[in-house]
Write an enzyme that holds these catalytic residues in place. Structure first.
Site, short mmCIF file in Angstrom:
data_model
loop_
_atom_site.label_atom_id
_atom_site.label_comp_id
_atom_site.label_asym_id
_atom_site.label_seq_id
_atom_site.Cartn_x
_atom_site.Cartn_y
_atom_site.Cartn_z
N CYS A 2 0.82 -1.21 0.00
CA CYS A 2 0.00 0.00 0.00
C CYS A 2 0.85 1.27 0.00
CB CYS A 2 -0.94 0.09 1.20
SG CYS A 2 -1.93 -1.37 1.46
N ARG A 27 3.14 0.75 -5.33
CA ARG A 27 3.09 0.06 -4.04
C ARG A 27 1.80 -0.76 -3.87
NH1 ARG A 27 6.63 1.67 -0.29
NH2 ARG A 27 5.25 0.85 1.30
N TRP A 74 -2.90 -2.46 -1.62
CA TRP A 74 -2.48 -3.81 -2.06
C TRP A 74 -3.02 -4.72 -0.97
CZ3 TRP A 74 0.56 -7.96 -0.42
CH2 TRP A 74 0.99 -8.85 -1.42
N ASN A 100 -0.77 1.51 6.26
CA ASN A 100 0.03 0.52 5.53
C ASN A 100 0.71 -0.36 6.58
OD1 ASN A 100 3.26 0.76 3.89
ND2 ASN A 100 1.80 -0.89 3.83
N GLY A 101 0.51 -1.67 6.47
CA GLY A 101 1.12 -2.57 7.46
C GLY A 101 0.14 -3.66 7.82
N GLU A 480 17.06 -14.36 -13.83
CA GLU A 480 16.52 -13.00 -13.89
C GLU A 480 15.69 -12.79 -15.16
OE1 GLU A 480 15.99 -10.76 -11.91
OE2 GLU A 480 15.83 -8.89 -13.02
N LYS A 484 11.78 -11.77 -15.12
CA LYS A 484 11.25 -10.57 -15.79
C LYS A 484 10.07 -10.96 -16.68
CE LYS A 484 12.50 -8.04 -13.87
NZ LYS A 484 13.44 -7.99 -12.81
N GLU A 487 6.87 -12.18 -14.53
CA GLU A 487 6.18 -11.23 -13.66
C GLU A 487 5.42 -10.15 -14.43
OE1 GLU A 487 8.67 -8.97 -10.99
OE2 GLU A 487 10.24 -8.77 -12.49
N HIS A 503 18.50 -33.09 -16.50
CA HIS A 503 17.98 -33.84 -15.35
C HIS A 503 16.49 -33.60 -15.12
CE1 HIS A 503 22.08 -34.91 -14.45
NE2 HIS A 503 22.40 -33.66 -14.69
N LYS A 603 5.75 -2.95 -5.41
CA LYS A 603 7.18 -2.62 -5.52
C LYS A 603 7.95 -2.90 -4.24
CE LYS A 603 10.65 -0.81 -7.75
NZ LYS A 603 11.27 -1.73 -8.71
C1 F6R Z 1 11.41 -8.30 -9.53
C2 F6R Z 1 11.46 -7.47 -8.35
C3 F6R Z 1 11.41 -8.12 -7.02
C4 F6R Z 1 12.34 -7.40 -6.04
C5 F6R Z 1 12.20 -8.00 -4.64
C6 F6R Z 1 13.16 -7.37 -3.66
O1 F6R Z 1 11.50 -7.55 -10.69
O2 F6R Z 1 11.52 -6.27 -8.43
O3 F6R Z 1 11.72 -9.48 -7.11
O4 F6R Z 1 13.66 -7.52 -6.49
O5 F6R Z 1 10.88 -7.81 -4.19
O6 F6R Z 1 12.96 -6.01 -3.57
P1 F6R Z 1 14.05 -5.04 -2.96
O7 F6R Z 1 15.23 -5.06 -3.86
O8 F6R Z 1 13.39 -3.71 -2.91
O9 F6R Z 1 14.40 -5.58 -1.60
#
Ligand code: F6R
Length: 608
Positions: A2, A27, A74, A100-101, A480, A484, A487, A503, A603
């Site tokens: 949030c 967020r 969220w 938020n929390g 990675e 990408k 997600e 395997h 995020k």
């Molecule tokens: C993927 C992504 C997430 C963050 C993860 C950690 O694209 O952004 O997997 O990398 O939530 O977030 P931080 O780096 O903010 O601790």
């Protein structure tokens, strides 16, 4: 997760809050709401959907008043419904709050308050807070908040308004909250980008602090009610960095910002054969020489950066490195002592699991050096020392420029340690620095291939699955690339070490399975990767390869080629990830996905 914002000043609050909360949509984005106060009344509008959709439905600009709070949700506790959207009000409709929390003891509190006659209309944990404040209100809003907070267990960033008070009360515990200090106006927000249009002066609230904001001033208190002096910081981000600047999405803008972000991460930190991070890393030469183990803790993309860091550090510094999911670290009684260095990596600096891992490591006596992008964040403030990535605000939910900047910082740490430990002679350090300096231009040249990558996205965007394979230092890049894609485009994608394919995952390969290989020439497992490609080809798989410019051996055997310039083996991942970011981006965009705000994701994951 949030996002929350609050405003008190001389202007109409709703417009300011609407713009600010949009800056926090990364967020959370399943519902939104704003409450203001005017003429002894609380005015409130909220609904489900993204902020613009909600605004279209309810027209936030109709809310008059120069004090207000806003929320983008969220969902954690309670479904996505209008009733569960914030702000929430008490029974009397005079108090409104945003939160938020997570309140862990909300069920007990709910029961107690319901017995006293409070009527609940939502399924959220948040609603207990507003009833609790209402229950303890005796004419002084701050006092009522203080009493209520003492009964809460869990995390909160709160904004509270009361229709009879010209003030905004804020509080935080384990959820991010900053105060923006303006001229004749003040703000609260979950994150700095929300207020950059109005002020760059920021106060970082600490846990268990309460702030009372008025138009012309503010005061901060501890939960004991004692006043606290707080430092006002000047942030070095500007509001244009938090805008799309002509790009269709923040993610695309941030992918293209990478040469600049990497330049910023290097700036002032290297000169000839000197790596100047001594003050930032906060460890003496003696302490560094004593380190006998490094544990890297992180989540998601930052965890992938940690995996690349493991290769860098073990290769050049000769210290055993373990890379841990932060979420697992503290639940398995890790062996940590004063000669263990823990490196926490986090873009947001607010990831709850990484923060918890950091606290666990500190409790066990380890020194924690963090790699963080957001200054003033919880991980920044709780680490023994911090090396900032200086990537600027990253707003797209999928991390891109933060990742490559984290890799640069890990490289700097590696070369610095290698030099101090006498493992990298002067000449080698100079060469390593030279390699690093080549990166921004090389990254630029990869970005210039965007149209070619987009053409490939057109070929693949309707596929249902994809496999990403790499070996050695490029194995985390396979992970990675797959992350990408999945997600933001919701295409199922797996990353594997290329040799592991035999395997199990090889069973998946047929003509409908695109397989992305990172097969760069400088990789010491190059020849083995060529064999792995042949294995896929002979089973009918369609291969896309990230390869070194001018490498005809890979070109001959694969179906599609993305070239990257050559650099040293341990810097290759920084170049190899860019075509994968672009491929994922264009595929998601062609599918019409919500690239910057993928479903279910936020995020900053500030819940465990
Ligand atoms: C993927 C992504 C997430 C963050 C993860 C950690 O694209 O952004 O997997 O990398 O939530 O977030 P931080 O780096 O903010 O601790």
């Amino acid at each position: 997760m949030c996002g929350i914002v609050g405003y008190i000043g001389g202007r109409q609050a709703s417009g300011i809050l609407l713009n600010s909360i949009k800056r926090l949509e990364y967020r959370g984005y399943d519902s939104a709401g704003i409450a203001t106060t005017i003429g002894g009344k609380i005015l409130l509008k909220k609904d489900i959907g993204k902020i613009d959709e909600v605004d279209k439905k309810v027209n936030f600009s109709e809310l008059k008043g120069d004090i207000g709070i806003a929320h983008t949700r969220w969902a954690t506790c309670g479904k996505v419904t209008k009733d569960n959207a914030h702000p929430h009000t008490g029974c009397g409709g005079k108090i409104a709050i945003i939160h938020n929390g997570i309140i862990e003891n909300h069920s007990e509190l709910h029961e107690e308050l319901a017995e006293k006659g409070h009527r609940f209309v939502s399924e959220t944990d948040t609603e207990v807070i507003v009833h609790l404040i209402e229950d303890n209100y005796k004419g002084d809003l701050k006092e009522a908040v203080l009493v209520a907070l003492k009964k809460l267990e869990g995390s909160y960033a709160l904004g509270v308004i009361h229709s009879d008070h010209n003030e905004l009360v804020a509080a935080r515990n384990d959820s991010p909250l900053i105060i923006g200090v303006g001229d004749g106006e003040n703000f609260i927000a979950s994150d700095v980008p929300a207020i950059l249009d109005h002020t760059k002066k920021v106060i970082y609230l600490d846990n268990e602090e309460v702030a009372v904001l008025k138009k012309d001033g503010l005061e901060v208190f501890g939960l004991d009610g004692n006043k606290r002096e707080k430092e006002v910081h000047e942030v070095d981000w500007d509001s244009t960095q938090a805008e799309k600047q002509g790009y269709k999405h923040f993610m695309l803008k941030e992918i293209f910002e990478q040469p600049q972000a990497v330049t910023e991460a290097i700036k002032g930190r290297v000169e000839d054969s000197n790596i100047m991070i001594k003050d930032e890393i906060g460890l003496s030469e003696e302490q560094i020489k004593k380190i006998n183990r490094i544990i890297i803790v992180a989540c998601g993309t930052s965890w992938h950066a940690g995996l690349v860091g493991e290769f860098m550090l073990e290769e050049l510094v000769d210290i055993p490195v373990e890379v841990e999911y932060a979420s697992e670290f503290r639940y398995r009684d890790p062996i940590v002592d004063e000669n263990t260095l823990v490196i926490a990596i986090s873009q947001s600096g607010e990831t709850a699991d990484t923060l918890a891992a950091l606290r666990e490591a500190k409790k066990k006596g380890a020194k924690v050096v963090s790699i963080v992008n957001v200054k003033g964040s919880s991980i920044d403030r709780e680490s023994d020392s911090v090396i900032y990535t200086y990537a600027g605000p990253e707003i797209g939910v999928a991390s891109t420029k933060a990742f490559t900047s984290q890799l640069v910082v890990l490289y700097l740490i590696t070369v610095y340690f290698g030099k101090l430990k006498g493992l990298l002679p002067e000449e080698q350090v100079r060469n390593r620095v030279r390699d690093l300096r080549k990166l921004p231009l090389q990254m630029q040249s990869v970005l210039e291939e965007k149209d070619y990558i987009k053409l490939h996205a057109e070929k693949f965007y309707q596929r249902k699955n994809a496999l990403y394979l790499g070996r050695g230092i490029n194995y985390p890049i396979a992970l990675e690339g797959a992350l990408k894609l999945k997600e933001i485009s919701y295409i199922h994608a797996e990353g594997y070490p290329a040799a592991e394919m035999k395997h199990g995952p090889i069973a998946l390969i047929d003509k409908d399975m695109p397989v992305v290989f990172i097969a760069t020439k400088d990789d010491r497992t190059y020849k083995k990767v060529l064999s792995n490609i042949e294995e896929v080809k002979s089973r009918g798989g369609e291969v896309i390869a990230i390869e070194s410019k001018g490498d005809d051996d890979v070109k001959k055997i694969v179906d599609h080629n993305f070239y990257i310039p050559e650099n040293s083996y341990i810097l290759t991942p920084i170049l190899a990830v860019i075509p994968l970011q672009l491929l994922a981006y264009y595929i998601a965009d062609l599918k019409g996905c919500s690239v910057d705000n993928p479903r279910n994701l936020a995020k900053a994951v500030s819940v465990e």
